[in-house]
Write a protein that holds these residues in place. Structure first.
Motif, PDB file in Angstrom:
ATOM      1  N   ARG A  90      -7.215   0.430   5.421  1.00 35.05           N
ATOM      2  CA  ARG A  90      -7.543   1.473   4.456  1.00 35.05           C
ATOM      3  C   ARG A  90      -9.021   1.849   4.604  1.00 35.05           C
ATOM      4  N   PHE A 112      -5.221   5.943   4.676  1.00 35.50           N
ATOM      5  CA  PHE A 112      -4.959   5.682   3.261  1.00 35.50           C
ATOM      6  C   PHE A 112      -4.573   4.217   3.035  1.00 35.50           C
ATOM      7  N   GLN A 113      -4.031   3.591   4.079  1.00 35.90           N
ATOM      8  CA  GLN A 113      -3.647   2.186   3.968  1.00 35.90           C
ATOM      9  C   GLN A 113      -3.685   1.548   5.351  1.00 35.90           C
ATOM     10  N   ASP A 136      -8.571   9.731  -1.356  1.00 35.31           N
ATOM     11  CA  ASP A 136      -7.247   9.602  -1.968  1.00 35.31           C
ATOM     12  C   ASP A 136      -6.794  10.888  -2.650  1.00 35.31           C
TER      13      ASP A 136
END
Length: 161
Positions: A90, A112-113, A136
């Protein structure tokens, strides 16, 4: 410093509509990619550029001046700088490329991850150290392609010490 001089700072800043994202660049891992990102930011290349491909739970991709995902800067493509010293976690900033390993140019993506399947397959150029909450909030695209209608943009990009 002239407008196109490259700062020796190692923080790439993206001002987004909701706030400032600070990326700690990693010249120790990817000196060519870091130098390219800094050069393009210093030239204003990323100002107004769209996040054209954004996939929920995966990443946000930008850096194409046409906003289509098919273009790059006028500079030559970069040699791949794959590493096992960092992982696609992330906040990681990686260099986007075609299927050809040595095709990164100006496009990048922010994770994002964690996505371990990317490790050793793409160049890692940095990691978000401030403002991940604004990453995000980048508008997501539709379906598996992640193509975004009316995408968010980078308001301004620059390098700071």
């Amino acid at each position: 410093m002239s407008e196109t001089a490259v700062s020796d700072g190692n923080k790439l800043v993206f001002e987004l509509k909701n706030g400032k994202v600070v990326i700690e660049l990693r010249p120790d891992l990817a000196p060519l990619a870091v130098e390219r990102l800094k050069l393009l930011a210093s030239e204003g290349f990323y100002d107004g550029v769209k996040f054209h491909r954004v996939i929920e739970g995966f990443m946000a991709q930008g850096g194409d001046p046409t906003g289509t995902g098919t273009s790059g800067s006028s500079y030559p493509d970069l040699k791949a700088e794959f590493t096992d010293k960092a992982k696609f976690e992330r906040g990681t900033l990686g260099m986007a490329r075609t299927m050809a390993p040595h095709s990164a140019n100006s496009q990048f993506f922010i994770m994002f991850q964690d996505v371990p399947s990317l490790n050793g397959q793409y160049t890692i150029a940095g990691k978000v150290v401030e403002g991940m909450e604004y990453v995000d909030q980048i508008k997501r695209g539709a379906g598996s392609s992640g193509v975004v209608k009316d995408p968010d943009t980078i308001v301004k990009a620059y390098v700071e010490a």
